[in-house]
Design a protein around this motif. Structure first.
Motif, short mmCIF file in Angstrom:
data_model
loop_
_atom_site.label_atom_id
_atom_site.label_comp_id
_atom_site.label_asym_id
_atom_site.label_seq_id
_atom_site.Cartn_x
_atom_site.Cartn_y
_atom_site.Cartn_z
N LYS A 1 11.03 7.75 27.63
CA LYS A 1 11.50 9.12 27.82
C LYS A 1 12.62 9.36 26.82
O LYS A 1 13.79 9.09 27.10
N LYS A 2 12.24 9.86 25.66
CA LYS A 2 13.20 10.07 24.60
C LYS A 2 12.60 10.91 23.50
O LYS A 2 11.43 11.30 23.58
N LEU A 3 13.37 11.11 22.48
CA LEU A 3 12.91 11.87 21.33
C LEU A 3 12.04 10.96 20.46
O LEU A 3 12.48 9.92 19.99
N ALA A 4 10.80 11.36 20.27
CA ALA A 4 9.86 10.63 19.42
C ALA A 4 9.66 11.43 18.14
O ALA A 4 10.24 12.51 17.97
N GLN A 5 8.82 10.95 17.26
CA GLN A 5 8.55 11.68 16.02
C GLN A 5 7.95 13.05 16.29
O GLN A 5 8.18 13.99 15.54
N CYS A 6 7.20 13.18 17.39
CA CYS A 6 6.54 14.46 17.72
C CYS A 6 7.41 15.36 18.60
O CYS A 6 7.00 16.45 18.97
N GLY A 7 8.61 14.91 18.96
CA GLY A 7 9.48 15.68 19.84
C GLY A 7 9.79 14.89 21.10
O GLY A 7 9.50 13.69 21.18
N CYS B 1 0.34 9.82 21.26
CA CYS B 1 -0.01 10.31 22.59
C CYS B 1 -0.61 11.70 22.40
O CYS B 1 -0.80 12.15 21.27
N ASP B 2 -0.87 12.39 23.50
CA ASP B 2 -1.48 13.72 23.39
C ASP B 2 -0.60 14.73 22.68
O ASP B 2 -1.08 15.72 22.14
N LYS B 3 0.72 14.50 22.62
CA LYS B 3 1.64 15.41 21.92
C LYS B 3 1.74 15.11 20.43
O LYS B 3 2.24 15.92 19.67
#
Length: 136
Positions: A14-20, A39-41
């Motif tokens: 639960k954090k900021l990933a490359q996709c948001g 992931c789906d995002k």
């Protein structure tokens, strides 16, 4: 470095990933696209990043959750704790063991860092290392 096709979340991400911002629950399966866990995002992180090592495990063989549990248990067991009288003994075993040696990053001669292959190792190697160091 072999790139695997499937990864699984070994703890909540639960954090900021490359996709948001993402919230990926424990046990969620993820795919790999162009050497990135997705992931789906969208793209989460590179397969050899610290986030990948800390939150995901290779799951092409269906043993990702156990692989993740073992790698995390080994790392935790080797941490220095207050009043730890066996810390150096555990590390001496790791430094001297040929199975462990194949999972040491070669670019650090006098410091041990686990390499990418450690986080994707066969279960029997991880079970062996866990027993060697006394990981639960």
């Amino acid at each position: 470095m072999q790139i695997y096709n499937k990864y699984v979340a070994i703890r909540r991400y639960k954090k900021l990933a490359q996709c948001g911002n993402v919230n990926i629950p424990y046990g969620t399966e993820c795919a790999v696209v162009n050497s990135h866990i997705t992931c789906d995002k969208g793209t989460i992180c590179f397969v050899a990043s610290q986030d990948a090592f800390d939150y995901f495990s290779q799951n092409d063989d269906g043993n990702g959750l156990e692989r993740g549990r073992l790698t995390q248990a080994i790392i935790k067991c080797l941490e220095l704790k207050e009043y730890d009288t066996t810390y150096q003994e555990r590390w001496d075993k790791v430094w001297a063991d040929p199975v462990c040696q194949k999972y040491k990053r070669s670019d650090f001669a006098d410091h041990w860092l686990w390499n990418y292959e450690f986080y994707n190792a066969p279960l029997f190697d991880l079970q062996y290392i866990a027993k060697l160091v006394g990981a639960k």
